[in-house]
Design an enzyme around this catalytic site. Structure first.
Site, PDB file in Angstrom:
ATOM      1  N   TYR A 277      61.478 -38.451  27.780  1.00  0.00           N
ATOM      2  CA  TYR A 277      62.497 -37.968  26.834  1.00  0.00           C
ATOM      3  C   TYR A 277      63.304 -39.131  26.260  1.00  0.00           C
ATOM      4  CZ  TYR A 277      61.641 -33.108  28.085  1.00  0.00           C
ATOM      5  OH  TYR A 277      61.061 -31.876  28.256  1.00  0.00           O
TER       6      TYR A 277
ATOM      7  N   ARG B  24      66.902 -17.398  30.155  1.00  0.00           N
ATOM      8  CA  ARG B  24      66.886 -16.462  29.033  1.00  0.00           C
ATOM      9  C   ARG B  24      66.171 -15.152  29.290  1.00  0.00           C
ATOM     10  NH1 ARG B  24      65.321 -20.984  24.718  1.00  0.00           N
ATOM     11  NH2 ARG B  24      64.242 -21.623  26.601  1.00  0.00           N
TER      12      ARG B  24
ATOM     13  N   ASP C  27      70.283 -29.150  34.567  1.00  0.00           N
ATOM     14  CA  ASP C  27      69.118 -29.593  33.804  1.00  0.00           C
ATOM     15  C   ASP C  27      68.780 -31.005  34.229  1.00  0.00           C
ATOM     16  OD1 ASP C  27      67.427 -28.610  31.326  1.00  0.00           O
ATOM     17  OD2 ASP C  27      67.668 -30.765  31.170  1.00  0.00           O
TER      18      ASP C  27
END
Ligand code: CP3
Length: 343
Positions: A150, A30, A75
């Protein structure tokens, strides 16, 4: 020249280099307007499965900054999604798992990864290696602990409460989960290396949440499995985590060639803890990219100086590029590292 003789690979192996190699974790992303433009309207995990897009996004920071390596755009949860686990990356949040993995029965939703489930990953790497020429491509995967966090928590977590409860409360299930995740990460990395990645980085971003004793007992053996498999493929291995000052030697001993150091530990301290067996990677504070150039320059020169006493030094940030970073500062920083370290 071939990527195996590039400054990055040489530094990882502790060989002399013409200048210190530099790249940035999250260099693709980003902070770059060209990244935001091509990602518009495409979900993160979808973008990771489109070879044309993966190649374009991976190349963007290489073209713009002249960094010494590309890192494969993907990712850590891509291989977990590829085996069929329902997982999404929510913008501004991170990976979110629809139904967390907390029982032996839940492991059925996490089968082993075979290369035929990710032909697009080989295709992306092949496209990239052809375009990169002598610049090495870094392949990567998540380490079992960080992935498990996660999956068990169901999303990002501050205290990793459920993960630690499982680790201590049901070590058999914990070990079965981590062994499966080690298989998945190993298969994901092997596909990248077999298609031409020259180096791998294992991200155990959240390992710093563990004591050394817990790390060595419950985590290190699983990460060691992944790193040993990469050693057999003959590529140098970088092992990185955040807040791992107390774990550096154990993360090296897991089977790394290079140990990533975050910005909380001074490089001389890290080098002392690691001994002379490993190269180091790091460790400019990502927040310093927002400081006046003089301050950033001073810090960078100091880190370059400190890195000279290591077996090898790959310059990087202590963690990923923050999204608000001015990309021109990154470009200028690459120039500074190359000029100051030129031999
Ligand atoms: C913990 C972790 C994840 N993913 C990763 C880690 C380990 C590295 C670290 O410690 O930061 C690894 C990762 N994720 C991404 C890369 C690409 C390569 C690179 O470093 O340039 C790498 C190496 C792309 C990405 N992965 C993600 C983005 C941002 C998504 C977007 O651009 O919309 C990128 C570029 C999403 C993601 N994925 C994850 C998080 C926490 C997030 C951020 C969520 C957010 O803030 O929006 C999980």
């Amino acid at each position: 020249m071939n990527p195996a003789e590039s400054p990055l690979v040489r530094a990882a192996r502790g060989l002399p280099v013409p200048h210190a190699p530099v790249w940035f974790m999250r260099q693709a992303g980003r902070s770059l307007p060209e990244y935001r433009a091509v990602r518009e309207g495409i979900a993160m995990l979808d973008s990771c499965r489109r070879p044309d897009l993966v190649a374009e996004i991976t190349m963007q920071p290489v073209r713009r900054h002249g960094v010494d390596a590309a890192i494969f755009f993907s990712d850590i949860v891509v291989p977990v999604a590829a085996v069929g686990l329902e997982i999404d990356i929510v913008p501004g949040v991170g990976p979110v798992v629809a139904e967390p993995v907390r029982t032996h029965a839940d492991l059925d939703r996490l089968p082993e990864l075979t290369p035929d489930a990710i032909p697009d990953i080989s295709e992306s790497v092949r496209l990239l290696v052809a375009e990169l020429g002598e610049t090495p491509l870094i392949g990567f995967a998540g380490a079992p602990f960080t992935l498990a966090s996660y999956l068990v928590e169901g999303g990002p977590s501050r205290n990793h409460v459920k993960t630690k409860a499982l680790m201590h409360g049901d070590p058999d299930l914990w070990n079965a989960l981590c062994a499966r995740l080690a298989q998945i990460s190993t298969a994901f990395l092997a596909v990248q290396v077999e298609a031409g990645a020259s180096v791998v980085q294992l991200f155990d971003s959240w390992a710093g949440a563990l004591s050394r004793a817990d790390y060595e007992r419950y985590v290190q053996p699983h990460s060691a499995h992944v790193l040993a498999a990469m050693g057999e493929l003959g590529v140098p291995r970088i092992h990185f985590g955040v807040g791992t000052g107390e774990l550096l030697a154990s993360m090296g001993a897991a089977g790394a060639d290079v140990v990533g150091v975050d910005y909380r530990v001074a490089l001389p301290d890290a080098i002392e803890r690691l001994g002379d067996r490993y190269a180091v990677q790091g460790n400019i504070d990502p927040a310093l990219l927002f400081a006046p150039w003089d301050a950033l320059q001073r810090e960078t020169r100091r880190i370059l100086d400190e890195g000279r006493s290591a077996k090898g030094h790959i310059v990087n940030l202590g963690h990923g590029v923050l999204p608000e970073t001015d990309p021109d500062v990154l470009t200028r920083l690459v120039g500074l590292v190359h000029d100051v370290s030129a031999r």
